[in-house]
Design a protein around this motif. Structure first.
Motif, mmCIF file in Angstrom:
data_model
loop_
_atom_site.group_PDB
_atom_site.id
_atom_site.type_symbol
_atom_site.label_atom_id
_atom_site.label_comp_id
_atom_site.label_asym_id
_atom_site.label_seq_id
_atom_site.Cartn_x
_atom_site.Cartn_y
_atom_site.Cartn_z
ATOM 1 N N PRO A 197 0.828 -1.207 0.000
ATOM 2 C CA PRO A 197 0.000 0.000 0.000
ATOM 3 C C PRO A 197 0.860 1.255 0.000
ATOM 4 O O PRO A 197 1.909 1.291 0.646
ATOM 5 C CB PRO A 197 -0.796 -0.093 1.293
ATOM 6 C CG PRO A 197 -0.592 -1.464 1.814
ATOM 7 C CD PRO A 197 0.627 -2.031 1.168
ATOM 8 N N PRO A 198 0.431 2.300 -0.725
ATOM 9 C CA PRO A 198 1.208 3.535 -0.762
ATOM 10 C C PRO A 198 1.055 4.348 0.520
ATOM 11 O O PRO A 198 -0.012 4.335 1.126
ATOM 12 C CB PRO A 198 0.600 4.306 -1.948
ATOM 13 C CG PRO A 198 -0.796 3.791 -2.039
ATOM 14 C CD PRO A 198 -0.757 2.367 -1.566
ATOM 15 N N PRO A 199 2.130 5.019 0.955
ATOM 16 C CA PRO A 199 1.983 5.921 2.100
ATOM 17 C C PRO A 199 1.229 7.177 1.650
ATOM 18 O O PRO A 199 1.352 7.599 0.516
ATOM 19 C CB PRO A 199 3.424 6.260 2.482
ATOM 20 C CG PRO A 199 4.201 6.076 1.214
ATOM 21 C CD PRO A 199 3.490 4.989 0.439
ATOM 22 N N SER A 200 0.456 7.746 2.549
ATOM 23 C CA SER A 200 -0.341 8.906 2.157
ATOM 24 C C SER A 200 -0.713 9.730 3.376
ATOM 25 O O SER A 200 -1.260 9.193 4.333
ATOM 26 C CB SER A 200 -1.616 8.440 1.464
ATOM 27 O OG SER A 200 -2.545 9.483 1.365
ATOM 28 N N GLN A 201 -0.428 11.009 3.317
ATOM 29 C CA GLN A 201 -0.822 11.906 4.408
ATOM 30 C C GLN A 201 -2.336 12.008 4.506
ATOM 31 O O GLN A 201 -2.893 11.908 5.587
ATOM 32 C CB GLN A 201 -0.205 13.293 4.202
ATOM 33 C CG GLN A 201 -0.552 14.282 5.281
ATOM 34 C CD GLN A 201 -0.052 13.859 6.650
ATOM 35 O OE1 GLN A 201 1.045 13.348 6.792
ATOM 36 N NE2 GLN A 201 -0.851 14.059 7.679
ATOM 37 N N ILE A 202 -2.995 12.186 3.366
ATOM 38 C CA ILE A 202 -4.448 12.294 3.408
ATOM 39 C C ILE A 202 -5.058 10.997 3.901
ATOM 40 O O ILE A 202 -6.038 10.987 4.631
ATOM 41 C CB ILE A 202 -5.060 12.746 2.051
ATOM 42 C CG1 ILE A 202 -6.544 13.075 2.181
ATOM 43 C CG2 ILE A 202 -4.841 11.697 0.967
ATOM 44 C CD1 ILE A 202 -6.867 14.264 3.031
ATOM 45 N N GLY A 203 -4.422 9.891 3.535
ATOM 46 C CA GLY A 203 -4.898 8.598 4.016
ATOM 47 C C GLY A 203 -4.841 8.508 5.532
ATOM 48 O O GLY A 203 -5.788 8.073 6.180
ATOM 49 N N ALA A 204 -3.710 8.935 6.099
ATOM 50 C CA ALA A 204 -3.563 8.895 7.557
ATOM 51 C C ALA A 204 -4.579 9.808 8.228
ATOM 52 O O ALA A 204 -5.169 9.453 9.256
ATOM 53 C CB ALA A 204 -2.139 9.297 7.945
ATOM 54 N N THR A 205 -4.813 10.964 7.653
ATOM 55 C CA THR A 205 -5.783 11.903 8.212
ATOM 56 C C THR A 205 -7.194 11.334 8.137
ATOM 57 O O THR A 205 -7.948 11.389 9.119
ATOM 58 C CB THR A 205 -5.705 13.248 7.460
ATOM 59 O OG1 THR A 205 -4.396 13.781 7.638
ATOM 60 C CG2 THR A 205 -6.740 14.233 7.972
ATOM 61 N N LEU A 206 -7.565 10.793 6.989
ATOM 62 C CA LEU A 206 -8.898 10.219 6.847
ATOM 63 C C LEU A 206 -9.082 9.016 7.769
ATOM 64 O O LEU A 206 -10.153 8.831 8.351
ATOM 65 C CB LEU A 206 -9.164 9.824 5.395
ATOM 66 C CG LEU A 206 -9.320 10.985 4.419
ATOM 67 C CD1 LEU A 206 -9.447 10.465 2.993
ATOM 68 C CD2 LEU A 206 -10.481 11.873 4.788
ATOM 69 N N GLU A 207 -8.026 8.209 7.931
ATOM 70 C CA GLU A 207 -8.111 7.068 8.840
ATOM 71 C C GLU A 207 -8.308 7.530 10.279
ATOM 72 O O GLU A 207 -9.123 6.962 11.018
ATOM 73 C CB GLU A 207 -6.870 6.190 8.711
ATOM 74 C CG GLU A 207 -6.856 5.400 7.424
ATOM 75 C CD GLU A 207 -5.549 4.677 7.174
ATOM 76 O OE1 GLU A 207 -4.642 4.713 8.048
ATOM 77 O OE2 GLU A 207 -5.436 4.058 6.102
ATOM 78 N N ALA A 208 -7.580 8.563 10.692
ATOM 79 C CA ALA A 208 -7.735 9.086 12.053
ATOM 80 C C ALA A 208 -9.135 9.666 12.251
ATOM 81 O O ALA A 208 -9.766 9.437 13.290
ATOM 82 C CB ALA A 208 -6.667 10.141 12.345
ATOM 83 N N LEU A 209 -9.624 10.403 11.264
ATOM 84 C CA LEU A 209 -10.968 10.973 11.365
ATOM 85 C C LEU A 209 -12.023 9.871 11.398
ATOM 86 O O LEU A 209 -12.956 9.917 12.213
ATOM 87 C CB LEU A 209 -11.228 11.941 10.208
ATOM 88 C CG LEU A 209 -12.605 12.598 10.178
ATOM 89 C CD1 LEU A 209 -12.889 13.357 11.464
ATOM 90 C CD2 LEU A 209 -12.706 13.517 8.967
ATOM 91 N N ALA A 210 -11.875 8.869 10.544
ATOM 92 C CA ALA A 210 -12.834 7.769 10.527
ATOM 93 C C ALA A 210 -12.841 7.036 11.877
ATOM 94 O O ALA A 210 -13.909 6.664 12.382
ATOM 95 C CB ALA A 210 -12.521 6.798 9.391
ATOM 96 N N ALA A 211 -11.671 6.850 12.475
ATOM 97 C CA ALA A 211 -11.594 6.194 13.789
ATOM 98 C C ALA A 211 -12.270 7.046 14.861
ATOM 99 O O ALA A 211 -12.964 6.519 15.742
ATOM 100 C CB ALA A 211 -10.135 5.922 14.156
ATOM 101 N N THR A 212 -12.078 8.348 14.791
ATOM 102 C CA THR A 212 -12.721 9.254 15.748
ATOM 103 C C THR A 212 -14.234 9.196 15.596
ATOM 104 O O THR A 212 -14.968 9.119 16.593
ATOM 105 C CB THR A 212 -12.222 10.698 15.546
ATOM 106 O OG1 THR A 212 -10.819 10.725 15.771
ATOM 107 C CG2 THR A 212 -12.916 11.676 16.470
ATOM 108 N N ILE A 213 -14.701 9.199 14.364
ATOM 109 C CA ILE A 213 -16.145 9.121 14.107
ATOM 110 C C ILE A 213 -16.698 7.809 14.656
ATOM 111 O O ILE A 213 -17.727 7.797 15.346
ATOM 112 C CB ILE A 213 -16.441 9.283 12.599
ATOM 113 C CG1 ILE A 213 -16.173 10.734 12.167
ATOM 114 C CG2 ILE A 213 -17.881 8.861 12.268
ATOM 115 C CD1 ILE A 213 -16.145 10.945 10.664
#
Length: 162
Positions: free
Chosen positions: A13-29
């Motif tokens: 899988p490619p590293p991605s800043q937006i990916g990390a941000t979306l993953e953190a937001l999704a986990a918070t939600i």
């Protein structure tokens, strides 16, 4: 990873800043599902679906209007003269852009973030994880466009226009 998706053998899988941000937001939600009625996100996840669906529509409309504000600046005589001058990036950055333009772009970014947040709440509400969502987007790209290591949907879950 969802059982609806797969990662092609041998791909990373490619590293991605937006990916990390979306993953953190999704986990918070997801965590807010148990937060209680005092949480706005909890209410969107547990109350009538109309509440969160209305917010997606509202925020999408506000994003479109914000984009139109930026576009109106882009069509202005100042923007046209900058574009016609064939200036390079460094020269463009040296030009003092009107504060109204910066404000319009900031507003567009803000409204776009609202759409993404509310969309992620809808996906969480209905059990669609980011990997499934990413797989849907990846399946819409042809082989040369898709990032290496991108998850895909198993064929039985591809529902184009159905």
């Amino acid at each position: 990873m969802s059982n609806k998706t797969y990662l092609p053998s041998g791909e990373t899988p490619p590293p991605s800043q937006i990916g990390a941000t979306l993953e953190a937001l999704a986990a918070t939600i997801a965590a807010r599902r148990d937060a209680g009625e005092e949480s706005y996100t909890n209410r969107l996840l547990t109350n009538s679906p109309d509440e969160v669906l209305k917010k997606v529509m509202e925020e999408a409309g506000e994003t479109a209007l914000a984009a139109k504000d930026v576009e109106s600046w882009a069509c202005s005589s100042l923007a046209a003269s900058l574009a016609a001058g064939g200036i390079d990036e460094a020269e463009r950055l040296a030009v003092d852009l009107p504060p109204e333009y910066d404000a319009a772009v900031d507003h567009l970014r803000y409204e776009a973030a609202d759409v993404v947040y509310h969309l992620l709440v809808v996906l969480e509400r209905y059990g669609i994880g980011l990997d499934e969502f990413a797989a849907e987007l990846n399946d819409r790209m042809v082989e040369g466009e898709r990032p290496s290591g991108a998850v895909r949907l198993h064929e039985e879950h591809v529902k184009r226009g159905k």
